[in-house]
Design an enzyme around this catalytic site. Structure first.
Site, PDB file in Angstrom:
ATOM      1  N   HIS A   1     -11.006  -3.943  -1.045  1.00 20.37           N
ATOM      2  CA  HIS A   1      -9.679  -4.047  -1.657  1.00 20.37           C
ATOM      3  C   HIS A   1      -8.901  -2.877  -2.300  1.00 20.37           C
ATOM      4  O   HIS A   1      -7.779  -2.837  -2.408  1.00 20.37           O
ATOM      5  CB  HIS A   1      -9.945  -5.218  -2.753  1.00 20.37           C
ATOM      6  CG  HIS A   1     -10.131  -6.373  -2.207  1.00 20.37           C
ATOM      7  ND1 HIS A   1      -9.329  -7.501  -2.126  1.00 20.37           N
ATOM      8  CD2 HIS A   1     -11.316  -7.181  -1.908  1.00 20.37           C
ATOM      9  CE1 HIS A   1      -9.680  -8.741  -1.687  1.00 20.37           C
ATOM     10  NE2 HIS A   1     -11.081  -8.422  -1.461  1.00 20.37           N
TER      11      HIS A   1
ATOM     12  N   ASP B   1      -3.153   3.063  -4.720  1.00 21.09           N
ATOM     13  CA  ASP B   1      -3.529   1.550  -4.900  1.00 21.09           C
ATOM     14  C   ASP B   1      -3.640   1.063  -3.652  1.00 21.09           C
ATOM     15  O   ASP B   1      -2.749   1.373  -2.668  1.00 21.09           O
ATOM     16  CB  ASP B   1      -2.066   0.847  -5.363  1.00 21.09           C
ATOM     17  CG  ASP B   1      -2.226  -0.344  -6.255  1.00 21.09           C
ATOM     18  OD1 ASP B   1      -3.461  -0.690  -6.028  1.00 21.09           O
ATOM     19  OD2 ASP B   1      -1.453  -0.435  -7.128  1.00 21.09           O
TER      20      ASP B   1
HETATM   21  C1  GDG Z   1      -6.929  -4.823  -6.421  1.00 22.94           C
HETATM   22  C2  GDG Z   1      -6.389  -3.476  -5.622  1.00 22.94           C
HETATM   23  C3  GDG Z   1      -5.050  -4.976  -4.134  1.00 22.94           C
HETATM   24  C4  GDG Z   1      -0.764  -9.118 -13.252  1.00 22.94           C
HETATM   25  N1  GDG Z   1       0.078  -9.322 -14.520  1.00 22.94           N
HETATM   26  C5  GDG Z   1      -0.486 -10.634 -14.858  1.00 22.94           C
HETATM   27  C6  GDG Z   1      -0.777 -11.176 -13.766  1.00 22.94           C
HETATM   28  N2  GDG Z   1      -1.068 -10.103 -12.804  1.00 22.94           N
HETATM   29  C7  GDG Z   1      -1.538 -10.444 -11.390  1.00 22.94           C
HETATM   30  C8  GDG Z   1      -0.512 -10.180 -10.421  1.00 22.94           C
HETATM   31  C9  GDG Z   1      -1.146  -9.766  -8.894  1.00 22.94           C
HETATM   32  C10 GDG Z   1      -2.719  -9.279  -9.672  1.00 22.94           C
HETATM   33  O1  GDG Z   1      -2.855  -9.780 -11.095  1.00 22.94           O
HETATM   34  C11 GDG Z   1      -2.802  -7.836  -9.648  1.00 22.94           C
HETATM   35  O2  GDG Z   1      -2.963  -7.295  -8.273  1.00 22.94           O
HETATM   36  P1  GDG Z   1      -2.654  -6.051  -7.690  1.00 22.94           P
HETATM   37  O3  GDG Z   1      -2.783  -6.031  -6.214  1.00 22.94           O
HETATM   38  O4  GDG Z   1      -1.334  -5.509  -8.218  1.00 22.94           O
HETATM   39  O5  GDG Z   1      -3.693  -5.076  -8.457  1.00 22.94           O
HETATM   40  P2  GDG Z   1      -5.016  -4.913  -8.648  1.00 22.94           P
HETATM   41  O6  GDG Z   1      -5.560  -5.909  -9.820  1.00 22.94           O
HETATM   42  O7  GDG Z   1      -5.558  -3.553  -9.059  1.00 22.94           O
HETATM   43  O8  GDG Z   1      -6.117  -5.497  -7.502  1.00 22.94           O
HETATM   44  C12 GDG Z   1      -5.131  -3.520  -5.239  1.00 22.94           C
HETATM   45  C13 GDG Z   1      -5.728  -6.213  -4.785  1.00 22.94           C
HETATM   46  O9  GDG Z   1      -7.355  -5.934  -5.249  1.00 22.94           O
HETATM   47  C14 GDG Z   1      -5.954  -7.069  -3.477  1.00 22.94           C
HETATM   48  O10 GDG Z   1      -6.683  -6.528  -2.678  1.00 22.94           O
HETATM   49  O11 GDG Z   1      -3.709  -4.992  -3.872  1.00 22.94           O
HETATM   50  O12 GDG Z   1      -4.647  -2.451  -4.777  1.00 22.94           O
HETATM   51  O13 GDG Z   1      -6.488  -2.271  -6.904  1.00 22.94           O
HETATM   52  O14 GDG Z   1      -1.509 -10.921  -8.395  1.00 22.94           O
HETATM   53  O15 GDG Z   1       0.315 -11.246 -10.211  1.00 22.94           O
HETATM   54  N3  GDG Z   1      -1.062 -12.564 -13.502  1.00 22.94           N
HETATM   55  C15 GDG Z   1      -0.727 -13.222 -14.520  1.00 22.94           C
HETATM   56  N4  GDG Z   1      -0.276 -12.631 -15.877  1.00 22.94           N
HETATM   57  C16 GDG Z   1       0.029 -11.243 -15.890  1.00 22.94           C
HETATM   58  O16 GDG Z   1       0.547 -10.910 -17.114  1.00 22.94           O
HETATM   59  N5  GDG Z   1      -0.873 -14.554 -14.659  1.00 22.94           N
END
Ligand code: GDG
Length: 472
Positions: A163, A374
């Site tokens: 990921h 990222d």
């Molecule tokens: C890793 C990789 C890759 C965020 N704030 C809230 C909330 N979120 C949810 C978002 C999104 C998730 O968290 C974050 O996903 P990201 O992809 O932006 O980032 P990472 O956590 O670093 O994830 C990344 C991912 O894995 C998948 O392969 O894309 O590059 O680092 O879904 O919506 N959800 C809620 N409240 C919040 O305040 N409910």
């Protein structure tokens, strides 16, 4: 494919179980991957192996779901070495281009090996209990599992998905246990990454650290023992239809109306991230400060809402980051809050319930996604879908160092290392005419809906099943 009588059973192995304890008992954890996997796993006699996160009493299955759960319990010392140490202070920074210096500690490495062994044993046990299984291993915490399982069950179909990014070979080569880790991954039949760049970096890293043990031909790695490992790039996506329906629901509408009221007359810039040094939050704040410095006319008219979800606060680097972010926000608010007026930076240090988060997505005039690096960045995709579903005309400012930048080409791209340049890109974003903003959103949203998390999952499982199974 889903539910076909010939379909194989799925054993998924991930750091965490997909469940959480709530006041109403154990429930499925929220999140796109878990939601997407649920129907596929239920139809295919699925089992999920994962750490219980220290929460005792995780069930063997949930009453509401036909998915088996195999909780792994870890001693505090193992959590320290395997999780906080090797996973989060060695591998996480190393795989993110060493933007923070990785720490190498032999004790942590020993714990990582031991805990990967525990996961592999549980996976082997789960495989023995289902028919025609495929094993699907997730992410950097478990990179030794494919080889460990292969040693016991040589004929199993095994897939691995990473990921996070895979860095350039020169950075990867700093790891003292670089050969062991890639050999661990090469136990799989298929090793998948978000982007071609990460996949190629991995293939070149294998050549660099294993020499004559591997030969790359096309996307395949031929091993000295005759096995062939396929590498693929498979950008993860979101449950776009679910987000569209959530963001257009009456409760989300009410949330949005309230936010519109609160921010009436101001341009809203939004940041949503785990509080992580890879996400470029400091650079974003510095750029916002630079913007307010040089554009007096924007003072009092533009606001940055930063949602920072607490993350890994057992790790020193994350506590330091929080201090820096909060000091910087204090400085900006101290400098630019008008007498008797509202602050320019609204800072929410917590995770929000989804309907509130979607309200902010729909409200924002621009989302600032500024990571230094990222793997993908799902927040960018969620914003695009939420804006398009609510008829918005928000702009996506997107770092070129995210996996998402390869797909979301209509975004206003930025280089967060250049803080002045980033301030300029935010300015540019605010000047894009509404019809072009809408066109860009529509194009990107269509692409995300076409390639949603369900499509991604189908591709992953078919790739692991491989040509033999698919043809049988
Ligand atoms: C890793 C990789 C890759 C965020 N704030 C809230 C909330 N979120 C949810 C978002 C999104 C998730 O968290 C974050 O996903 P990201 O992809 O932006 O980032 P990472 O956590 O670093 O994830 C990344 C991912 O894995 C998948 O392969 O894309 O590059 O680092 O879904 O919506 N959800 C809620 N409240 C919040 O305040 N409910």
């Amino acid at each position: 494919m889903t539910g076909s009588p010939r379909a194989s059973s799925i054993v998924a192995v991930a750091n965490r179980l997909p469940v959480q304890r709530t006041p109403d008992g154990w429930q499925l954890a929220p999140g796109g991957l878990v939601t997407a996997l649920k129907p596929v796993m239920e139809a295919r006699d699925g089992t999920w192996v994962g750490w219980d996160g220290g929460n005792r009493g995780a069930p063997g299955h949930l009453p509401s779901m036909r998915i088996g759960l195999r909780p792994i319990r870890l001693r505090p010392g193992a959590v320290e070495g395997f999780y906080h140490g090797f996973s989060n202070r060695t591998l996480w920074p190393l795989l993110h281009n060493a933007v923070e210096r990785p720490v190498f500690d032999r004790g942590w490495w020993t714990q990582y090996q031991e805990v990967n062994g525990r996961f592999a044993d549980a996976a082997v046990d789960a495989l023995a209990h289902v028919d025609r299984p495929v094993l699907w291993v997730q992410d950097y915490h478990l990179m030794l599992v494919p080889e460990l399982v292969r040693a016991v069950r040589p004929d199993e179909r095994i897939g691995f998905f990473l990921h996070v990014p895979w860095p350039a070979p020169d950075i990867y080569a700093r790891l003292p246990w670089r050969a062991e880790i890639v050999r661990g991954l090469l136990g799989a039949d298929v090793v998948s990454f978000h982007t071609e760049r990460y996949r190629k970096n991995f293939v070149r890293s294998c050549g660099r650290v294993l020499g004559a043990e591997v030969t790359a031909r096309g996307g395949d790695l031929h091993l000295a023992d005759g096995r062939v490992v396929r590498t693929t790039s498979a950008p993860i996506s979101i449950d776009a239809a679910a987000i569209r329906s959530a963001v257009t629901s009456p409760s989300a509408g009410a949330e949005l109306a309230e936010l519109r009221d609160q921010f009436a007359g101001r341009t809203v810039l939004l940041g949503v991230d785990r509080l992580d040094y890879t996400k470029g939050i400091v650079e974003r704040l510095l750029a916002f400060e630079a913007l307010l410095e040089r554009r007096k006319d924007l003072r009092g008219r533009v606001v940055l809402v930063q949602i920072a979800v607490p993350s890994r606060d057992d790790v020193q680097e994350y506590r330091d980051l929080r201090d820096t972010v909060e000091r910087l926000i204090g400085r900006i608010n101290g400098r630019f809050t008008p007498t008797g007026g509202d602050v320019p930076v609204h800072y929410l240090y917590r995770g929000l319930p989804p309907e509130q988060l979607y309200g902010y997505y729909a409200l924002a005039d621009a989302l600032l996604v500024t990571p230094l690096i990222d793997g993908m960045n799902l927040v960018a995709k969620e914003f695009v879908v939420a804006q398009a579903a609510t008829g918005g005309d928000g702009v996506l400012v997107l770092s070129e160092f995210t996996g998402a930048a390869e797909e979301l080409r209509e975004a206003v791209q930025c280089n967060p290392f250049d803080v002045d340049g980033l301030a300029g890109r935010i300015e540019t974003a605010l000047e894009v005419a509404a019809p072009s903003r809408r066109r860009a959103l529509r194009t990107m949203a269509r692409r995300i809906h076409r390639h949603d998390v369900h499509a991604w999952l189908d591709e992953q499982i078919s790739a692991i099943e491989g040509p033999t199974t698919a043809a049988s």
